[in-house]
Design an enzyme around this catalytic site. Structure first.
Site, PDB file in Angstrom:
ATOM      1  N   TYR A 152       0.826  -1.225   0.000  1.00  0.00           N
ATOM      2  CA  TYR A 152       0.000   0.000   0.000  1.00  0.00           C
ATOM      3  C   TYR A 152       0.861   1.277   0.000  1.00  0.00           C
ATOM      4  CZ  TYR A 152      -3.314   3.413   2.016  1.00  0.00           C
ATOM      5  OH  TYR A 152      -4.078   4.515   2.295  1.00  0.00           O
ATOM      6  N   ILE A 153       1.618   1.502   1.048  1.00  0.00           N
ATOM      7  CA  ILE A 153       2.395   2.746   1.122  1.00  0.00           C
ATOM      8  C   ILE A 153       3.581   2.684   0.163  1.00  0.00           C
ATOM      9  CG2 ILE A 153       3.567   4.362   2.672  1.00  0.00           C
ATOM     10  CD1 ILE A 153       2.017   2.977   5.015  1.00  0.00           C
ATOM     11  N   ASP A 191       9.698  -7.624  -3.163  1.00  0.00           N
ATOM     12  CA  ASP A 191       8.481  -7.939  -2.412  1.00  0.00           C
ATOM     13  C   ASP A 191       8.218  -9.436  -2.587  1.00  0.00           C
ATOM     14  OD1 ASP A 191       5.854  -5.844  -1.536  1.00  0.00           O
ATOM     15  OD2 ASP A 191       5.633  -8.023  -1.474  1.00  0.00           O
ATOM     16  N   ASN A 192       7.762 -10.071  -1.511  1.00  0.00           N
ATOM     17  CA  ASN A 192       7.447 -11.510  -1.620  1.00  0.00           C
ATOM     18  C   ASN A 192       5.974 -11.734  -1.929  1.00  0.00           C
ATOM     19  OD1 ASN A 192       6.212 -10.929   0.773  1.00  0.00           O
ATOM     20  ND2 ASN A 192       7.396 -12.348   2.033  1.00  0.00           N
ATOM     21  N   SER A 213       3.447 -11.369  -0.205  1.00  0.00           N
ATOM     22  CA  SER A 213       2.648 -11.992   0.865  1.00  0.00           C
ATOM     23  C   SER A 213       1.415 -11.154   1.175  1.00  0.00           C
ATOM     24  CB  SER A 213       3.492 -12.176   2.137  1.00  0.00           C
ATOM     25  OG  SER A 213       4.018 -10.931   2.563  1.00  0.00           O
ATOM     26  N   SER A 271       6.026   3.800  13.429  1.00  0.00           N
ATOM     27  CA  SER A 271       4.594   4.019  13.639  1.00  0.00           C
ATOM     28  C   SER A 271       4.353   4.812  14.916  1.00  0.00           C
ATOM     29  CB  SER A 271       3.926   2.641  13.749  1.00  0.00           C
ATOM     30  OG  SER A 271       2.624   2.752  14.256  1.00  0.00           O
ATOM     31  N   TYR A 325       3.448  -6.755  17.165  1.00  0.00           N
ATOM     32  CA  TYR A 325       3.685  -5.882  16.012  1.00  0.00           C
ATOM     33  C   TYR A 325       4.313  -4.560  16.463  1.00  0.00           C
ATOM     34  CZ  TYR A 325       2.897  -2.292  12.524  1.00  0.00           C
ATOM     35  OH  TYR A 325       3.093  -1.235  11.665  1.00  0.00           O
ATOM     36  N   LYS A 366       8.319  -2.586  15.955  1.00  0.00           N
ATOM     37  CA  LYS A 366       8.676  -1.219  15.539  1.00  0.00           C
ATOM     38  C   LYS A 366       9.640  -0.594  16.553  1.00  0.00           C
ATOM     39  CE  LYS A 366       6.402  -1.285  11.743  1.00  0.00           C
ATOM     40  NZ  LYS A 366       7.144  -1.480  10.485  1.00  0.00           N
ATOM     41  N   LEU A 400     -10.074   1.193   9.817  1.00  0.00           N
ATOM     42  CA  LEU A 400     -11.335   1.928   9.672  1.00  0.00           C
ATOM     43  C   LEU A 400     -11.715   2.225   8.218  1.00  0.00           C
ATOM     44  CD1 LEU A 400     -13.738   3.488  10.815  1.00  0.00           C
ATOM     45  CD2 LEU A 400     -12.225   5.450  11.143  1.00  0.00           C
ATOM     46  N   ARG A 406      -8.021  10.167  15.852  1.00  0.00           N
ATOM     47  CA  ARG A 406      -6.745   9.806  15.224  1.00  0.00           C
ATOM     48  C   ARG A 406      -6.299  10.927  14.295  1.00  0.00           C
ATOM     49  NH1 ARG A 406      -7.445   6.423  18.394  1.00  0.00           N
ATOM     50  NH2 ARG A 406      -7.372   4.146  18.228  1.00  0.00           N
TER      51      ARG A 406
HETATM   52  P1  NAD Z   1       1.474  -3.601   3.105  1.00  0.00           P
HETATM   53  O1  NAD Z   1       1.213  -4.927   3.725  1.00  0.00           O
HETATM   54  O2  NAD Z   1       0.502  -3.108   2.110  1.00  0.00           O
HETATM   55  O3  NAD Z   1       2.932  -3.568   2.453  1.00  0.00           O
HETATM   56  C1  NAD Z   1       3.994  -4.327   2.941  1.00  0.00           C
HETATM   57  C2  NAD Z   1       4.567  -5.100   1.759  1.00  0.00           C
HETATM   58  O4  NAD Z   1       5.699  -5.850   2.215  1.00  0.00           O
HETATM   59  C3  NAD Z   1       3.589  -6.094   1.150  1.00  0.00           C
HETATM   60  O5  NAD Z   1       3.546  -5.907  -0.256  1.00  0.00           O
HETATM   61  C4  NAD Z   1       4.178  -7.470   1.498  1.00  0.00           C
HETATM   62  O6  NAD Z   1       3.915  -8.431   0.500  1.00  0.00           O
HETATM   63  C5  NAD Z   1       5.641  -7.138   1.635  1.00  0.00           C
HETATM   64  N1  NAD Z   1       6.420  -8.003   2.541  1.00  0.00           N
HETATM   65  C6  NAD Z   1       6.128  -8.357   3.820  1.00  0.00           C
HETATM   66  N2  NAD Z   1       7.114  -9.126   4.319  1.00  0.00           N
HETATM   67  C7  NAD Z   1       8.047  -9.254   3.345  1.00  0.00           C
HETATM   68  C8  NAD Z   1       9.302  -9.917   3.259  1.00  0.00           C
HETATM   69  N3  NAD Z   1       9.795 -10.634   4.267  1.00  0.00           N
HETATM   70  N4  NAD Z   1       9.998  -9.830   2.104  1.00  0.00           N
HETATM   71  C9  NAD Z   1       9.513  -9.117   1.051  1.00  0.00           C
HETATM   72  N5  NAD Z   1       8.336  -8.471   1.071  1.00  0.00           N
HETATM   73  C10 NAD Z   1       7.617  -8.537   2.216  1.00  0.00           C
HETATM   74  O7  NAD Z   1       1.625  -2.548   4.313  1.00  0.00           O
HETATM   75  P2  NAD Z   1       1.665  -0.962   4.290  1.00  0.00           P
HETATM   76  O8  NAD Z   1       0.420  -0.469   4.918  1.00  0.00           O
HETATM   77  O9  NAD Z   1       2.070  -0.466   2.967  1.00  0.00           O
HETATM   78  O10 NAD Z   1       2.819  -0.713   5.346  1.00  0.00           O
HETATM   79  C11 NAD Z   1       4.157  -0.510   4.950  1.00  0.00           C
HETATM   80  C12 NAD Z   1       5.020  -0.328   6.177  1.00  0.00           C
HETATM   81  O11 NAD Z   1       4.540   0.772   6.935  1.00  0.00           O
HETATM   82  C13 NAD Z   1       5.035  -1.517   7.134  1.00  0.00           C
HETATM   83  O12 NAD Z   1       6.331  -1.641   7.667  1.00  0.00           O
HETATM   84  C14 NAD Z   1       4.052  -1.111   8.209  1.00  0.00           C
HETATM   85  O13 NAD Z   1       4.337  -1.747   9.427  1.00  0.00           O
HETATM   86  C15 NAD Z   1       4.325   0.373   8.279  1.00  0.00           C
HETATM   87  N6  NAD Z   1       3.204   1.141   8.839  1.00  0.00           N
HETATM   88  C16 NAD Z   1       1.967   1.025   8.261  1.00  0.00           C
HETATM   89  C17 NAD Z   1       0.891   1.736   8.792  1.00  0.00           C
HETATM   90  C18 NAD Z   1      -0.484   1.590   8.209  1.00  0.00           C
HETATM   91  O14 NAD Z   1      -1.458   1.941   8.901  1.00  0.00           O
HETATM   92  N7  NAD Z   1      -0.642   1.120   6.985  1.00  0.00           N
HETATM   93  C19 NAD Z   1       1.102   2.588   9.880  1.00  0.00           C
HETATM   94  C20 NAD Z   1       2.385   2.695  10.423  1.00  0.00           C
HETATM   95  C21 NAD Z   1       3.432   1.963   9.885  1.00  0.00           C
HETATM   96  C1  WQD Z   2      -8.901   3.785  13.656  1.00  0.00           C
HETATM   97  C2  WQD Z   2     -10.093   4.169  14.506  1.00  0.00           C
HETATM   98  C3  WQD Z   2     -10.965   2.402  15.885  1.00  0.00           C
HETATM   99  C4  WQD Z   2     -12.437  -0.101  12.599  1.00  0.00           C
HETATM  100  C5  WQD Z   2      -3.771   0.681  13.731  1.00  0.00           C
HETATM  101  C6  WQD Z   2      -2.566   0.047  14.374  1.00  0.00           C
HETATM  102  C7  WQD Z   2      -1.416   0.991  14.398  1.00  0.00           C
HETATM  103  C8  WQD Z   2      -1.138   1.571  13.009  1.00  0.00           C
HETATM  104  C9  WQD Z   2      -2.392   2.029  12.319  1.00  0.00           C
HETATM  105  C10 WQD Z   2       0.688   0.442  11.981  1.00  0.00           C
HETATM  106  C11 WQD Z   2     -10.019   3.598  15.917  1.00  0.00           C
HETATM  107  C12 WQD Z   2     -11.985   2.849  14.858  1.00  0.00           C
HETATM  108  C13 WQD Z   2     -11.853   0.930  13.328  1.00  0.00           C
HETATM  109  C14 WQD Z   2     -13.844  -0.280  12.679  1.00  0.00           C
HETATM  110  C15 WQD Z   2     -13.981   1.603  14.169  1.00  0.00           C
HETATM  111  N1  WQD Z   2      -0.539   0.622  12.140  1.00  0.00           N
HETATM  112  N2  WQD Z   2     -12.617   1.749  14.105  1.00  0.00           N
HETATM  113  N3  WQD Z   2     -14.568   0.581  13.465  1.00  0.00           N
HETATM  114  O1  WQD Z   2      -6.258   1.495  15.693  1.00  0.00           O
HETATM  115  O2  WQD Z   2      -5.451   3.781  15.025  1.00  0.00           O
HETATM  116  O3  WQD Z   2      -4.111   1.842  14.450  1.00  0.00           O
HETATM  117  O4  WQD Z   2      -3.414   1.049  12.402  1.00  0.00           O
HETATM  118  O5  WQD Z   2       1.621   0.787  12.607  1.00  0.00           O
HETATM  119  O6  WQD Z   2      -0.329   0.316  14.885  1.00  0.00           O
HETATM  120  O7  WQD Z   2      -2.912  -0.323  15.708  1.00  0.00           O
HETATM  121  O8  WQD Z   2      -6.257   2.233  13.250  1.00  0.00           O
HETATM  122  O9  WQD Z   2      -7.830   1.974  11.383  1.00  0.00           O
HETATM  123  O10 WQD Z   2      -7.757   0.163  13.169  1.00  0.00           O
HETATM  124  O11 WQD Z   2      -8.715   2.368  13.734  1.00  0.00           O
HETATM  125  O12 WQD Z   2     -14.688   2.353  14.872  1.00  0.00           O
HETATM  126  O13 WQD Z   2     -14.418  -1.190  12.084  1.00  0.00           O
HETATM  127  O14 WQD Z   2     -11.267   3.613  13.913  1.00  0.00           O
HETATM  128  O15 WQD Z   2     -11.581   2.181  17.120  1.00  0.00           O
HETATM  129  O16 WQD Z   2     -10.532   4.580  16.772  1.00  0.00           O
HETATM  130  P1  WQD Z   2      -5.568   2.336  14.715  1.00  0.00           P
HETATM  131  P2  WQD Z   2      -7.639   1.597  12.818  1.00  0.00           P
END
Ligand code: NAD
Ligand code: WQD
Length: 341
Positions: free
Chosen positions: A13-14, A33-34, A36, A127, A152, A156, A203, A234
């Site tokens: 995604y990101i 990317d694997n 997964s 995060s 998880y 981090k 969410l 948030r």
């Molecule tokens: P995502 O799952 O969409 O992307 C992660 C990608 O990494 C996936 O395409 C997956 O296939 C790949 N991957 C996982 N393990 C692997 C491995 N061992 N080797 C190769 N590829 C691998 O997730 P995202 O939301 O894009 O998040 C990206 C990063 O940002 C992650 O490290 C996540 O923890 C961090 N992050 C995400 C959020 C969020 O809310 N999305 C918030 C804070 C931090």
């Molecule tokens: C957002 C808000 C829920 C679903 C998580 C991880 C955090 C980070 C981001 C990576 C909250 C509410 C949600 C639903 C709802 N990831 N909610 N109904 O909890 O802030 O954080 O993702 O690092 O580590 O914990 O994000 O999108 O799950 O929730 O009311 O069906 O939406 O209670 O207030 P969160 P979220």
């Protein structure tokens, strides 16, 4: 052509949004990317937006030999952005070893190979989860790190420490740790976006699936919190804004030798929004109703957290600019594309 950058997790995604911004800024990108938690069609989306198909290596970052081969076959990589990780909080409680193994071994393998292959810097996806429930909001980078509430989250915290210890030991690399708040939305072209597998835990994908009729209704987890409308608050940040911060961070690491070897930045808007406010924004932006009900609190939820993004604004020269209604419009357009509407 600027430097060559390795993006781990680049079809995710990101990662995919960041690859677009890197290529738009002239960087040459290699993705590992694997698959997964993503699929290779994302590469078509990236190519269609930027006109460039990035080099793609399907391999696992926990496989040190595969990573070494990648560096040998793609000489001249100057920087890494490490997105590859497992990220489902609930699953990490059920399968802690999977999370520690995947997230930590990926990072350790990358760090280990960087000096040998002359890679100067690594941007790490951290995060706001490292702050836990803040004592006060907005929260800045000097706030204390709270004990992690999930494996998880712990990966981090440990990852940040691993990077800091490695650089302290004299490793000839730099790093920028980016603490994301809540990334949401999709590219305005609707060619890439978030692809949650199964029932969404976050969410916005749940909300858009409920609006599309894929889910019966969204449950708002609690309306009796100590917040203005009782639902949790948030800092929701547009994924394209977030992606752009990575390009700036990479440029700073590679070009500015006067900066500290490790820097930490919050990436958020500085604006706290409640769940109910987000639903209202979606309905205003799209004219589509979100079927929803108020439910029980979700165990372990943080009541309210939003960023103080001043350091990123001033030192990085980056500010989140996409209005929330625009973000919701893009999230809906992406959902419609995925559901074929
Ligand atoms: P995502 O799952 O969409 O992307 C992660 C990608 O990494 C996936 O395409 C997956 O296939 C790949 N991957 C996982 N393990 C692997 C491995 N061992 N080797 C190769 N590829 C691998 O997730 P995202 O939301 O894009 O998040 C990206 C990063 O940002 C992650 O490290 C996540 O923890 C961090 N992050 C995400 C959020 C969020 O809310 N999305 C918030 C804070 C931090
Ligand atoms: C957002 C808000 C829920 C679903 C998580 C991880 C955090 C980070 C981001 C990576 C909250 C509410 C949600 C639903 C709802 N990831 N909610 N109904 O909890 O802030 O954080 O993702 O690092 O580590 O914990 O994000 O999108 O799950 O929730 O009311 O069906 O939406 O209670 O207030 P969160 P979220």
């Amino acid at each position: 052509m600027k430097e060559k950058i390795l993006v781990t997790g680049g079809t995710g995604y990101i990662g995919s949004h960041t690859v677009v911004e890197l290529q738009n800024a002239g960087y040459e990108v290699v993705i590992i990317d694997n698959l997964s938690n993503s699929n290779a069609q994302v590469l078509d989306g990236i190519e269609s937006i930027t006109g460039i198909r990035p080099v793609f290596v399907e391999a696992d970052c926990t496989d040190a030999a595969a990573l070494r081969k990648l560096f040998e076959e793609n000489p001249g990589i100057k920087g890494i952005i490490n997105f590859a990780a497992s990220k489902a909080v609930g699953e990490s409680v059920q399968k802690p070893l999977l999370y520690y193994r995947n997230n930590l071994n990926t990072l350790i393998n990358l760090l280990d190979l960087m000096p040998e292959f002359g890679v100067k810097g690594i941007v790490f996806s951290s995060s706001c989860t490292v702050y836990g429930e803040p004592d006060a909001n907005p929260i800045d980078e000097t706030a204390p790190i709270k004990p992690a509430t999930s494996p998880y989250g712990n990966t981090k915290q440990i990852s940040e420490e691993i990077i800091e210890d490695y650089i302290k030991s004299g490793a000839p690399i730099k790093s920028i740790l980016l603490r994301y708040f809540n990334p949401i939305g999709a590219h305005p072209s609707s060619k890439i976006g978030e692809l949650p597998l199964g029932v969404p835990q976050n969410l916005v994908p749940y909300l858009t699936q409920a609006a599309a009729g894929i889910r019966k209704e969204l449950t708002v987890f609690g309306n009796d919190y100590n917040t203005p409308d009782g639902s949790c608050v948030r800092d929701y940040i547009d994924v394209v804004d977030l992606a752009k911060a990575h390009v700036i961070a990479m440029k700073r690491m590679l070009d500015r030798d006067d900066k500290d070897a490790v820097e930490i930045f919050n990436l958020g808007t500085g604006r706290g929004l409640s769940v109910l406010e987000l639903i209202a924004s979606f309905e205003r932006a799209t004219g589509v109703k979100v079927p929803h009900k108020i439910g029980e609190r979700r165990a372990g939820d943080i009541e309210k957290i939003w960023a103080d993004p001043k350091k990123a604004n001033e030192d990085l020269g980056w500010t989140a600019v996409v209005p929330i209604d625009e973000t919701m419009k893009n999230a809906w357009a992406w959902q419609c594309k995925v559901t074929g509407k």
